[in-house]
Design a protein around this motif. Structure first.
Motif, PDB file in Angstrom:
ATOM      1  N   PHE A  66       0.830  -1.199   0.000  1.00 36.94           N
ATOM      2  CA  PHE A  66       0.000   0.000   0.000  1.00 36.94           C
ATOM      3  C   PHE A  66       0.867   1.252   0.000  1.00 36.94           C
ATOM      4  CE2 PHE A  66      -2.727  -3.193   1.959  1.00 36.94           C
ATOM      5  CZ  PHE A  66      -3.927  -2.995   1.274  1.00 36.94           C
ATOM      6  N   ALA A  67       0.382   2.293  -0.650  1.00 32.01           N
ATOM      7  CA  ALA A  67       0.924   3.631  -0.438  1.00 32.01           C
ATOM      8  C   ALA A  67       0.241   4.210   0.795  1.00 32.01           C
ATOM      9  CB  ALA A  67       0.659   4.508  -1.649  1.00 32.01           C
ATOM     10  N   VAL A  68       0.989   4.945   1.594  1.00 32.85           N
ATOM     11  CA  VAL A  68       0.446   5.526   2.826  1.00 32.85           C
ATOM     12  C   VAL A  68       0.747   7.015   2.848  1.00 32.85           C
ATOM     13  CG1 VAL A  68       0.490   5.514   5.345  1.00 32.85           C
ATOM     14  CG2 VAL A  68       0.738   3.359   4.090  1.00 32.85           C
ATOM     15  N   ALA A  69      -0.276   7.824   3.069  1.00 33.49           N
ATOM     16  CA  ALA A  69      -0.104   9.269   3.232  1.00 33.49           C
ATOM     17  C   ALA A  69      -0.463   9.633   4.665  1.00 33.49           C
ATOM     18  CB  ALA A  69      -0.990  10.035   2.260  1.00 33.49           C
ATOM     19  N   SER A  70       0.448  10.270   5.379  1.00 34.38           N
ATOM     20  CA  SER A  70       0.206  10.722   6.748  1.00 34.38           C
ATOM     21  C   SER A  70      -0.002  12.227   6.718  1.00 34.38           C
ATOM     22  CB  SER A  70       1.391  10.352   7.650  1.00 34.38           C
ATOM     23  OG  SER A  70       1.151  10.733   8.987  1.00 34.38           O
ATOM     24  N   ILE A  71      -1.170  12.691   7.151  1.00 38.95           N
ATOM     25  CA  ILE A  71      -1.559  14.085   6.931  1.00 38.95           C
ATOM     26  C   ILE A  71      -1.601  14.898   8.222  1.00 38.95           C
ATOM     27  CG2 ILE A  71      -2.906  13.353   4.923  1.00 38.95           C
ATOM     28  CD1 ILE A  71      -5.461  13.914   6.600  1.00 38.95           C
ATOM     29  N   SER A  72      -1.379  16.194   8.081  1.00 37.85           N
ATOM     30  CA  SER A  72      -1.575  17.122   9.194  1.00 37.85           C
ATOM     31  C   SER A  72      -2.971  17.724   9.087  1.00 37.85           C
ATOM     32  CB  SER A  72      -0.524  18.235   9.159  1.00 37.85           C
ATOM     33  OG  SER A  72      -0.729  19.084   8.033  1.00 37.85           O
ATOM     34  N   TYR A  73      -3.407  18.325  10.180  1.00 41.86           N
ATOM     35  CA  TYR A  73      -4.667  19.060  10.185  1.00 41.86           C
ATOM     36  C   TYR A  73      -4.575  20.118  11.269  1.00 41.86           C
ATOM     37  CZ  TYR A  73      -5.580  15.657  13.976  1.00 41.86           C
ATOM     38  OH  TYR A  73      -5.485  14.880  15.103  1.00 41.86           O
ATOM     39  N   ARG A  74      -5.426  21.125  11.196  1.00 34.85           N
ATOM     40  CA  ARG A  74      -5.385  22.186  12.198  1.00 34.85           C
ATOM     41  C   ARG A  74      -5.815  21.646  13.566  1.00 34.85           C
ATOM     42  NH1 ARG A  74      -9.150  26.390   9.318  1.00 34.85           N
ATOM     43  NH2 ARG A  74      -9.756  24.437   8.243  1.00 34.85           N
ATOM     44  N   LEU A  75      -5.019  21.957  14.564  1.00 35.45           N
ATOM     45  CA  LEU A  75      -5.313  21.511  15.921  1.00 35.45           C
ATOM     46  C   LEU A  75      -6.299  22.473  16.587  1.00 35.45           C
ATOM     47  CD1 LEU A  75      -1.700  20.453  16.929  1.00 35.45           C
ATOM     48  CD2 LEU A  75      -3.524  19.022  15.978  1.00 35.45           C
ATOM     49  N   SER A  76      -6.863  22.051  17.711  1.00 31.26           N
ATOM     50  CA  SER A  76      -7.968  22.792  18.310  1.00 31.26           C
ATOM     51  C   SER A  76      -7.565  24.164  18.828  1.00 31.26           C
ATOM     52  CB  SER A  76      -8.606  21.976  19.441  1.00 31.26           C
ATOM     53  OG  SER A  76      -7.653  21.662  20.448  1.00 31.26           O
ATOM     54  N   GLN A  77      -6.284  24.372  19.138  1.00 37.00           N
ATOM     55  CA  GLN A  77      -5.853  25.697  19.577  1.00 37.00           C
ATOM     56  C   GLN A  77      -5.754  26.669  18.407  1.00 37.00           C
ATOM     57  OE1 GLN A  77      -4.138  22.859  19.827  1.00 37.00           O
ATOM     58  NE2 GLN A  77      -1.916  23.167  19.831  1.00 37.00           N
ATOM     59  N   VAL A  78      -5.791  26.134  17.193  1.00 36.77           N
ATOM     60  CA  VAL A  78      -5.761  26.962  15.982  1.00 36.77           C
ATOM     61  C   VAL A  78      -7.163  27.213  15.458  1.00 36.77           C
ATOM     62  CG1 VAL A  78      -4.973  27.060  13.585  1.00 36.77           C
ATOM     63  CG2 VAL A  78      -3.470  26.119  15.356  1.00 36.77           C
ATOM     64  N   ALA A  79      -7.990  26.178  15.442  1.00 35.32           N
ATOM     65  CA  ALA A  79      -9.358  26.303  14.945  1.00 35.32           C
ATOM     66  C   ALA A  79     -10.212  25.198  15.549  1.00 35.32           C
ATOM     67  CB  ALA A  79      -9.382  26.206  13.416  1.00 35.32           C
ATOM     68  N   VAL A  80     -11.464  25.514  15.833  1.00 36.51           N
ATOM     69  CA  VAL A  80     -12.368  24.522  16.409  1.00 36.51           C
ATOM     70  C   VAL A  80     -13.060  23.739  15.292  1.00 36.51           C
ATOM     71  CG1 VAL A  80     -12.722  25.837  18.522  1.00 36.51           C
ATOM     72  CG2 VAL A  80     -14.263  26.196  16.569  1.00 36.51           C
ATOM     73  N   PHE A  81     -13.732  22.669  15.699  1.00 37.97           N
ATOM     74  CA  PHE A  81     -14.475  21.830  14.759  1.00 37.97           C
ATOM     75  C   PHE A  81     -15.537  22.669  14.035  1.00 37.97           C
ATOM     76  CE2 PHE A  81     -17.596  18.700  13.475  1.00 37.97           C
ATOM     77  CZ  PHE A  81     -16.809  17.674  13.011  1.00 37.97           C
ATOM     78  N   PRO A  82     -15.738  22.487  12.714  1.00 38.23           N
ATOM     79  CA  PRO A  82     -15.332  21.355  11.875  1.00 38.23           C
ATOM     80  C   PRO A  82     -14.050  21.548  11.065  1.00 38.23           C
ATOM     81  CG  PRO A  82     -16.989  22.621  10.726  1.00 38.23           C
ATOM     82  CD  PRO A  82     -16.770  23.310  12.044  1.00 38.23           C
ATOM     83  N   ALA A  83     -13.165  22.449  11.498  1.00 38.66           N
ATOM     84  CA  ALA A  83     -11.934  22.690  10.738  1.00 38.66           C
ATOM     85  C   ALA A  83     -11.164  21.405  10.491  1.00 38.66           C
ATOM     86  CB  ALA A  83     -11.054  23.695  11.487  1.00 38.66           C
TER      87      ALA A  83
END
Length: 296
Positions: A87-104
């Motif tokens: 398999f190819a695997v992509a590990s992604i970042s996302y904005r954390l809660s101190q930067v933006a709240v859900f649904p970011a």
């Protein structure tokens, strides 16, 4: 009693060889590192891509890290070993809660999947059918990905590529929360305290934000046609109780969907017991079944 220096040296060497929390083995080096898949308010969102050797157009699994939505990094990929299964695997970042709240957070994840589909030919993997795997908070996000395919309210516009689908075809959830309403009843320290992870994710306590809490809870989004689901969860997990996974299983079964729960006897929140060779083999076979087009 003091141990002889030679014994201390041997013990230190042994400890350094043990798996990290939540990992089955030391991280592999990514084939392509720090790829920017989107920019939000001058903040770069990045991913690492792991490609298997000698595999033509391998199927893609996207990994989403844990950390209570407020910590963790895409640099710690708990499923990079899937490259050993082709398999190819992509590990992604996302904005954390101190930067933006859900649904970011879910907007970012869907933006990453759209980007990965748009760039499949460039990097040589097959994104026709995409699998996702996540640990803890990442488990919550992959559950949402599996249950909100094609739902506009969760889509967002992060990274563009809006002509691409963000729907996924298989979900492997490691000990992720699924029902914030239930959690507010039997684990309020995680949802009502201003310093708690769910409070920070939602921007307020669950009990005063029930509509948002339901919106952010995968169990309330389940519909016919949602992605097949494999869950791995320890029965001694004091951080995310096992009933969060059991609740997800119940809702999936009520909808007639494919779901399996692998309980780890004595397992806590993460740790090597979740990534033993038999566990890894189970996850690999799950993704082989659902992602490889030449597999019945």
């Amino acid at each position: 009693m003091l141990l002889p220096p030679r014994i201390l040296t041997l013990l230190t060497a042994l400890l350094l060889t043990l798996p990290k929390l939540g990992h089955s083995a030391p991280d592999l080096a990514p084939t392509h590192a720090d790829i920017v898949y989107a920019k939000v308010d001058d903040r770069e969102l990045k991913l690492d891509l792991y490609l298997p050797k000698d595999a033509k157009k391998p199927p893609l699994v996207v990994f989403i890290h844990g950390g209570g939505w407020k910590a963790g990094s895409y640099k710690s990929c708990s499923t990079s070993w899937l490259t050993e299964s082709g398999f190819a695997v992509a590990s992604i970042s996302y904005r954390l809660s101190q930067v933006a709240v859900f649904p970011a957070q879910i907007h970012d994840c869907k933006g990453a999947i759209r980007w990965l589909r748009a760039h499949a030919a460039e990097y040589g993997y097959d994104a026709t059918r995409v699998g996702v795997a996540g640990t803890s908070a990442g488990g919550h996000l992959v559950l949402l990905l599996g249950t909100t395919g094609g739902v506009p309210e969760y889509e967002g516009t992060v990274g563009g590529n809006l002509d691409q689908s963000s729907a996924v075809q298989a979900v492997a959830d490691y000990f992720g929360p699924s029902d914030f309403i239930l959690r507010s009843e039997n684990q309020p320290i995680k949802t009502e305290d201003p310093k708690s992870t769910v409070f920070l994710l939602l921007g307020g306590p669950v009990k005063k934000n029930l509509e948002l809490a339901r919106f952010a809870s995968p169990v309330f989004q389940v519909n016919a046609g949602d992605a097949p689901l494999l869950i791995i969860h320890g029965d001694k997990d004091a951080t995310v109780h096992l009933d969060q996974s059991q609740r997800m299983v119940d809702v999936y079964r009520q909808a007639g969907l494919e779901v399996a729960l692998q309980v780890v006897p004595g397992g806590g929140h993460g740790g090597a017991a979740h990534f033993t060779p038999p566990m890894r083999d189970q996850v690999s076979r799950f993704f082989i079944k659902h992602l490889r087009s030449n597999t019945p």
